[in-house]
Design a protein around this motif. Structure first.
Motif, PDB file in Angstrom:
ATOM      1  N   PRO A 367      26.497 107.482  91.877  1.00 18.00           N
ATOM      2  CA  PRO A 367      26.694 106.054  91.598  1.00 18.00           C
ATOM      3  C   PRO A 367      27.873 105.752  90.683  1.00 18.00           C
ATOM      4  O   PRO A 367      28.295 104.597  90.588  1.00 18.00           O
ATOM      5  CB  PRO A 367      25.367 105.642  90.946  1.00 18.00           C
ATOM      6  N   ALA A 368      28.410 106.767  90.016  1.00 17.03           N
ATOM      7  CA  ALA A 368      29.533 106.541  89.101  1.00 17.03           C
ATOM      8  C   ALA A 368      30.887 106.721  89.785  1.00 17.03           C
ATOM      9  O   ALA A 368      31.927 106.521  89.157  1.00 17.03           O
ATOM     10  CB  ALA A 368      29.431 107.488  87.907  1.00 17.03           C
ATOM     11  N   ARG A 369      30.884 107.096  91.071  1.00 16.85           N
ATOM     12  CA  ARG A 369      32.142 107.396  91.746  1.00 16.85           C
ATOM     13  C   ARG A 369      32.279 106.574  93.025  1.00 16.85           C
ATOM     14  O   ARG A 369      31.353 106.523  93.831  1.00 16.85           O
ATOM     15  CB  ARG A 369      32.219 108.882  92.111  1.00 16.85           C
ATOM     16  N   PRO A 370      33.421 105.945  93.253  1.00 16.61           N
ATOM     17  CA  PRO A 370      33.615 105.229  94.512  1.00 16.61           C
ATOM     18  C   PRO A 370      33.756 106.200  95.673  1.00 16.61           C
ATOM     19  O   PRO A 370      34.320 107.290  95.526  1.00 16.61           O
ATOM     20  CB  PRO A 370      34.915 104.456  94.282  1.00 16.61           C
ATOM     21  N   ALA A 371      33.231 105.819  96.821  1.00 19.52           N
ATOM     22  CA  ALA A 371      33.398 106.633  98.028  1.00 19.52           C
ATOM     23  C   ALA A 371      34.786 106.382  98.603  1.00 19.52           C
ATOM     24  O   ALA A 371      35.277 105.250  98.610  1.00 19.52           O
ATOM     25  CB  ALA A 371      32.321 106.288  99.048  1.00 19.52           C
ATOM     26  N   ILE A 372      35.425 107.440  99.091  1.00 18.95           N
ATOM     27  CA  ILE A 372      36.766 107.307  99.671  1.00 18.95           C
ATOM     28  C   ILE A 372      36.800 107.793 101.115  1.00 18.95           C
ATOM     29  O   ILE A 372      37.862 107.816 101.736  1.00 18.95           O
ATOM     30  CB  ILE A 372      37.818 108.073  98.832  1.00 18.95           C
ATOM     31  N   GLY A 373      35.640 108.189 101.662  1.00 23.79           N
ATOM     32  CA  GLY A 373      35.607 108.642 103.040  1.00 23.79           C
ATOM     33  C   GLY A 373      34.198 109.014 103.461  1.00 23.79           C
ATOM     34  O   GLY A 373      33.248 108.949 102.672  1.00 23.79           O
ATOM     35  N   LEU A 374      34.076 109.423 104.728  1.00 27.23           N
ATOM     36  CA  LEU A 374      32.792 109.825 105.296  1.00 27.23           C
ATOM     37  C   LEU A 374      32.912 111.196 105.934  1.00 27.23           C
ATOM     38  O   LEU A 374      34.003 111.610 106.353  1.00 27.23           O
ATOM     39  CB  LEU A 374      32.340 108.829 106.374  1.00 27.23           C
ATOM     40  N   TRP A 375      31.774 111.900 106.028  1.00 25.01           N
ATOM     41  CA  TRP A 375      31.738 113.120 106.813  1.00 25.01           C
ATOM     42  C   TRP A 375      30.326 113.320 107.324  1.00 25.01           C
ATOM     43  O   TRP A 375      29.381 112.687 106.850  1.00 25.01           O
ATOM     44  CB  TRP A 375      32.223 114.322 106.002  1.00 25.01           C
ATOM     45  N   GLY A 376      30.188 114.173 108.301  1.00 28.08           N
ATOM     46  CA  GLY A 376      28.867 114.424 108.856  1.00 28.08           C
ATOM     47  C   GLY A 376      28.984 115.091 110.206  1.00 28.08           C
ATOM     48  O   GLY A 376      29.948 115.823 110.479  1.00 28.08           O
ATOM     49  N   ARG A 377      28.014 114.821 111.088  1.00 28.51           N
ATOM     50  CA  ARG A 377      28.012 115.385 112.441  1.00 28.51           C
ATOM     51  C   ARG A 377      27.712 114.277 113.449  1.00 28.51           C
ATOM     52  O   ARG A 377      26.872 113.413 113.198  1.00 28.51           O
ATOM     53  CB  ARG A 377      26.998 116.513 112.562  1.00 28.51           C
ATOM     54  N   ALA A 378      28.424 114.329 114.561  1.00 27.99           N
ATOM     55  CA  ALA A 378      28.232 113.317 115.594  1.00 27.99           C
ATOM     56  C   ALA A 378      28.643 113.882 116.941  1.00 27.99           C
ATOM     57  O   ALA A 378      29.526 114.733 117.036  1.00 27.99           O
ATOM     58  CB  ALA A 378      29.051 112.064 115.281  1.00 27.99           C
ATOM     59  N   ASP A 379      27.987 113.389 117.975  1.00 25.16           N
ATOM     60  CA  ASP A 379      28.330 113.738 119.347  1.00 25.16           C
ATOM     61  C   ASP A 379      28.064 112.511 120.216  1.00 25.16           C
ATOM     62  O   ASP A 379      28.831 111.568 120.204  1.00 25.16           O
ATOM     63  CB  ASP A 379      27.523 114.951 119.814  1.00 25.16           C
ATOM     64  N   GLU A 380      26.939 112.504 120.932  1.00 26.53           N
ATOM     65  CA  GLU A 380      26.532 111.316 121.671  1.00 26.53           C
ATOM     66  C   GLU A 380      25.798 110.335 120.767  1.00 26.53           C
ATOM     67  O   GLU A 380      25.420 109.254 121.194  1.00 26.53           O
ATOM     68  CB  GLU A 380      25.649 111.706 122.849  1.00 26.53           C
ATOM     69  N   TRP A 381      25.558 110.726 119.564  1.00 21.73           N
ATOM     70  CA  TRP A 381      24.968 109.875 118.542  1.00 21.73           C
ATOM     71  C   TRP A 381      25.374 110.438 117.185  1.00 21.73           C
ATOM     72  O   TRP A 381      25.941 111.525 117.084  1.00 21.73           O
ATOM     73  CB  TRP A 381      23.440 109.824 118.659  1.00 21.73           C
ATOM     74  N   VAL A 382      25.125 109.731 116.121  1.00 20.23           N
ATOM     75  CA  VAL A 382      25.428 110.211 114.771  1.00 20.23           C
ATOM     76  C   VAL A 382      24.191 110.930 114.246  1.00 20.23           C
ATOM     77  O   VAL A 382      23.130 110.323 114.114  1.00 20.23           O
ATOM     78  CB  VAL A 382      25.819 109.053 113.831  1.00 20.23           C
ATOM     79  N   GLY A 383      24.341 112.224 113.975  1.00 19.13           N
ATOM     80  CA  GLY A 383      23.203 113.023 113.561  1.00 19.13           C
ATOM     81  C   GLY A 383      23.069 113.260 112.072  1.00 19.13           C
ATOM     82  O   GLY A 383      21.987 113.495 111.556  1.00 19.13           O
ATOM     83  N   ALA A 384      24.201 113.217 111.359  1.00 18.34           N
ATOM     84  CA  ALA A 384      24.180 113.459 109.909  1.00 18.34           C
ATOM     85  C   ALA A 384      25.312 112.681 109.255  1.00 18.34           C
ATOM     86  O   ALA A 384      26.383 112.502 109.863  1.00 18.34           O
ATOM     87  CB  ALA A 384      24.300 114.945 109.597  1.00 18.34           C
ATOM     88  N   LEU A 385      25.083 112.225 108.029  1.00 15.15           N
ATOM     89  CA  LEU A 385      26.090 111.425 107.341  1.00 15.15           C
ATOM     90  C   LEU A 385      26.105 111.753 105.854  1.00 15.15           C
ATOM     91  O   LEU A 385      25.053 111.837 105.202  1.00 15.15           O
ATOM     92  CB  LEU A 385      25.809 109.932 107.525  1.00 15.15           C
ATOM     93  N   GLY A 386      27.293 111.949 105.324  1.00 16.77           N
ATOM     94  CA  GLY A 386      27.497 112.150 103.892  1.00 16.77           C
ATOM     95  C   GLY A 386      28.740 111.398 103.439  1.00 16.77           C
ATOM     96  O   GLY A 386      29.502 110.853 104.255  1.00 16.77           O
ATOM     97  N   LEU A 387      28.973 111.358 102.144  1.00 16.12           N
ATOM     98  CA  LEU A 387      30.110 110.665 101.577  1.00 16.12           C
ATOM     99  C   LEU A 387      31.154 111.649 101.062  1.00 16.12           C
ATOM    100  O   LEU A 387      30.828 112.766 100.657  1.00 16.12           O
ATOM    101  CB  LEU A 387      29.684 109.763 100.429  1.00 16.12           C
ATOM    102  N   LEU A 388      32.395 111.209 101.056  1.00 16.90           N
ATOM    103  CA  LEU A 388      33.477 111.876 100.351  1.00 16.90           C
ATOM    104  C   LEU A 388      33.830 110.969  99.181  1.00 16.90           C
ATOM    105  O   LEU A 388      34.184 109.805  99.379  1.00 16.90           O
ATOM    106  CB  LEU A 388      34.681 112.094 101.270  1.00 16.90           C
ATOM    107  N   GLN A 389      33.727 111.501  97.969  1.00 17.16           N
ATOM    108  CA  GLN A 389      33.932 110.671  96.776  1.00 17.16           C
ATOM    109  C   GLN A 389      35.045 111.228  95.900  1.00 17.16           C
ATOM    110  O   GLN A 389      35.393 112.406  95.986  1.00 17.16           O
ATOM    111  CB  GLN A 389      32.618 110.596  95.969  1.00 17.16           C
ATOM    112  N   ALA A 390      35.596 110.355  95.097  1.00 17.46           N
ATOM    113  CA  ALA A 390      36.651 110.774  94.177  1.00 17.46           C
ATOM    114  C   ALA A 390      36.079 111.771  93.180  1.00 17.46           C
ATOM    115  O   ALA A 390      35.045 111.476  92.552  1.00 17.46           O
ATOM    116  CB  ALA A 390      37.222 109.569  93.451  1.00 17.46           C
ATOM    117  N   PRO A 391      36.696 112.952  93.013  1.00 14.47           N
ATOM    118  CA  PRO A 391      36.136 113.960  92.095  1.00 14.47           C
ATOM    119  C   PRO A 391      36.382 113.591  90.645  1.00 14.47           C
ATOM    120  O   PRO A 391      37.219 112.733  90.366  1.00 14.47           O
ATOM    121  CB  PRO A 391      36.893 115.226  92.489  1.00 14.47           C
TER     122      PRO A 391
END
Length: 391
Positions: A367-391
């Motif tokens: 919660p103390a860091r802004p997100a700057i991107g997304l990552w995860g897994r996807a194919d015919e649907w989105v299976g997993a989702l995470g954030l990329l945040q400023a270190p």
């Protein structure tokens, strides 16, 4: 800084290794000379960089932030002065417009890059004067950045030349890499990315569609310089969902930006709603743009959650009890653009994009860091989702 003297003194211990190996001790096998030189070179670069980065923070970032904070105070004072004058003159419409702008600015801390049609002339006049001061602040910040970078780069350039002349080409490449890294972080406009030396544009971003109209959050050059550096080594959160199926995706903006929203397309899995595709929305210095669409292509991404002006994504709540993501909810926090940090207690959440299936969901993100991107897994649907945040 006495750059030449610092360079020579710093390189003296390393130069000795070039011309003669350190004598081996009787009871130890001497380490290879190249390994010793590499370690010492890395130490020198790290030590030198720390000194100059501290100078950059002190002489550029902190001074720029202080100037923006002062300008914010001056803008508020100008509004109050004009409000007092309009009230004394019996100008109800003008007084209301000024009071509304004063209240809006106090709540959002957002200075709009452009005026909207129909806004009061008294407000536009004060903004115009403030924008002139803002341009001056950015120009002065650009001059400080350029001057400090020239000094630091001269130190690195001299080191690179000396190492090349000594045939220490691998070490020279390390120094050259540091020069490129510093130039990209301090002067990113040289590569087409607006940075601390750029004057804030009033138009919209190019290269991607703008998806939001109206006032945009002002992101300062020095803040975006930090984001530009963060893009090279973002902090990955643990993704929520199926971490084995589908292709891994990573989406980072092509310029310094912060995640402010998400557009998704709903799909169907034997009668149960799932997220079949998604697309991030980023706030850049000149407007909002969309990132890469991931998941099953085709059709409009009709569900959209987007931050109010001045707010950014810090966390996501994801419902993925089995192999699919059924719903996503975004957590927004206010970005204090003058102090350049996230306001912890000023937060709200979006509605569900999709559904919370079986009331099972999990939250991810710092919660103390802004997100700057997304990552995860996807194919015919989105299976997993995470954030990329400023270190």
């Amino acid at each position: 800084m006495k750059t030449t003297r610092l360079l020579i003194l710093s390189l003296l211990p390393i130069a000795g290794i070039v011309h003669a190996q350190a004598p081996a001790t009787p009871d130890k096998t001497p380490a290879p000379a190249t390994e010793t030189v590499q370690t010492e070179m890395q130490k020198w670069i790290a030590t030198t960089d720390a000194q100059w980065q501290a100078a950059f923070n002190r002489d550029v970032v902190d001074m720029h932030a202080a100037a923006l904070k002062k300008l914010a105070g001056q803008y508020d004072v100008s509004l109050e002065t004009a409000l007092t004058k309009a009230s004394a003159a019996g100008d109800l419409d003008g007084a209301l417009a000024l009071r509304n702008e004063q209240k809006r600015f106090a709540e959002t801390n957002v200075f709009p890059q452009q005026d909207l049609d129909g806004e009061a002339a008294s407000v536009k006049q004060i903004r115009a004067a403030t924008r002139l001061q803002l341009a001056r602040i950015e120009q002065e910040n650009a001059a400080r950045t350029k001057a400090l970078h020239a000094k630091y780069d001269a130190v690195l350039a001299q080191a690179q030349q000396q190492l090349t002349q000594a045939k220490r080409l691998d070490d020279a490449l390390l120094v050259k890499g540091k020069r490129d890294e510093v130039a990209a972080a301090w002067l990113p406009q040289a590569t087409g990315v607006p940075g601390p030396a750029a004057v804030s544009p009033l138009g919209t971003a190019t290269g991607a569609p703008t998806v939001a109209a109206g006032p945009k959050a002002f992101l300062s050059g020095s803040y975006l310089a930090r984001i530009a550096k963060a893009l090279t080594s973002p902090k990955k959160t643990t993704p929520i969902g199926n971490r084995k199926n589908g292709n891994e995706f990573i989406d980072l903006p092509g310029e310094p930006a912060i995640l402010v929203g998400l557009a998704v397309r709903k799909g169907d899995w034997f009668g149960t709603p799932i997220i079949s595709a998604l697309e991030p929305i980023y706030e850049t210095r000149s407007g909002r743009i969309r990132g890469k669409e991931v998941g099953k292509k085709g059709g409009k991404l009709s569900l959209v959650a987007e931050a109010r002006p001045g707010y950014v994504v810090t966390e996501v709540v994801v419902c993925a009890p089995q192999n699919h993501i059924h719903g996503i909810k975004l957590v927004f926090r206010k970005l204090d653009v003058f102090h350049q940090g996230v306001v912890a207690n000023d937060t709200y959440e979006s509605e569900w994009l999709g559904i919370e299936y079986n009331s099972k969901s999990a939250r991810v993100g710092d919660p103390a860091r802004p997100a700057i991107g997304l990552w995860g897994r996807a194919d015919e649907w989105v299976g997993a989702l995470g954030l990329l945040q400023a270190p």
